[in-house]
Design an enzyme around this catalytic site. Sequence first.
Site, mmCIF file in Angstrom:
data_model
loop_
_atom_site.group_PDB
_atom_site.id
_atom_site.type_symbol
_atom_site.label_atom_id
_atom_site.label_comp_id
_atom_site.label_asym_id
_atom_site.label_seq_id
_atom_site.Cartn_x
_atom_site.Cartn_y
_atom_site.Cartn_z
ATOM 1 N N HIS A 56 -0.097 -40.721 -37.359
ATOM 2 C CA HIS A 56 -0.449 -39.332 -37.664
ATOM 3 C C HIS A 56 0.820 -38.569 -38.031
ATOM 4 O O HIS A 56 1.923 -38.948 -37.624
ATOM 5 C CB HIS A 56 -1.125 -38.681 -36.450
ATOM 6 C CG HIS A 56 -2.520 -39.172 -36.206
ATOM 7 N ND1 HIS A 56 -3.390 -38.533 -35.348
ATOM 8 C CD2 HIS A 56 -3.190 -40.235 -36.728
ATOM 9 C CE1 HIS A 56 -4.548 -39.182 -35.344
ATOM 10 N NE2 HIS A 56 -4.458 -40.223 -36.154
ATOM 11 N N GLU A 58 2.117 -35.797 -37.045
ATOM 12 C CA GLU A 58 2.925 -35.272 -35.935
ATOM 13 C C GLU A 58 3.733 -36.387 -35.281
ATOM 14 O O GLU A 58 4.916 -36.219 -34.964
ATOM 15 C CB GLU A 58 2.026 -34.605 -34.883
ATOM 16 C CG GLU A 58 1.210 -33.440 -35.421
ATOM 17 C CD GLU A 58 -0.178 -33.847 -35.908
ATOM 18 O OE1 GLU A 58 -0.336 -34.979 -36.423
ATOM 19 O OE2 GLU A 58 -1.114 -33.034 -35.785
ATOM 20 N N CYS A 86 -4.421 -33.749 -32.732
ATOM 21 C CA CYS A 86 -5.418 -34.484 -31.950
ATOM 22 C C CYS A 86 -4.828 -34.755 -30.563
ATOM 23 O O CYS A 86 -3.639 -34.544 -30.331
ATOM 24 C CB CYS A 86 -5.769 -35.795 -32.660
ATOM 25 S SG CYS A 86 -4.482 -37.050 -32.523
ATOM 26 N N CYS A 89 -1.593 -36.782 -30.584
ATOM 27 C CA CYS A 89 -0.410 -36.066 -31.054
ATOM 28 C C CYS A 89 0.046 -35.029 -30.038
ATOM 29 O O CYS A 89 1.249 -34.816 -29.857
ATOM 30 C CB CYS A 89 -0.699 -35.435 -32.408
ATOM 31 S SG CYS A 89 -0.867 -36.680 -33.709
#
Length: 163
Positions: A56, A58, A86, A89
Amino acid sequence: MFSTTVSTDHLAAAVAIAAENVRNAGGPFGALIVTADGSRFEGVNRVTANNDPTAHAEVTAIRNACSSLGTFDLSGAVLYTSCEPCPMCLASALWARVSRVVFAANRHDAADAGFDDAAFYEFFEGDAADRARLMPVDRVPDDGFDHLEPFTLWSALETRVEY
Ligand SMILES: [Zn+2]
């Protein structure tokens, strides 16, 4: 205490990084770590491009920042992200000791675009039955192993680096 004043310019940059990533075969997410002294580290979503479900934006930004700075502690840094992080993250930001997180789009915007962020939030916010429907997570009793052995070894290790 670190100053964690935020800049909409940085947030706009995270959104621009996300848009550019879509044009580059990545997911529609971008992130930026800005350290207390102003250093910037970008991250983009590469889940499908790299076959890495943890890639992801992040997490990628955190990895880039930590790798470049030679540290696992981003205290004082702000994480700017194009969309509400999410749970993975968020937890990654907590582990990295990021001081503040700001985002542009929210989890419902992500859900509208076909992403599971909202469902995964429900996994943590729901009860055991809710979790079991998505992915059962159970502790299994010791049988032929000592579940405390790693911690016993860790506690006795004089060279350990606390984190
Ligand atoms: Zn995430």
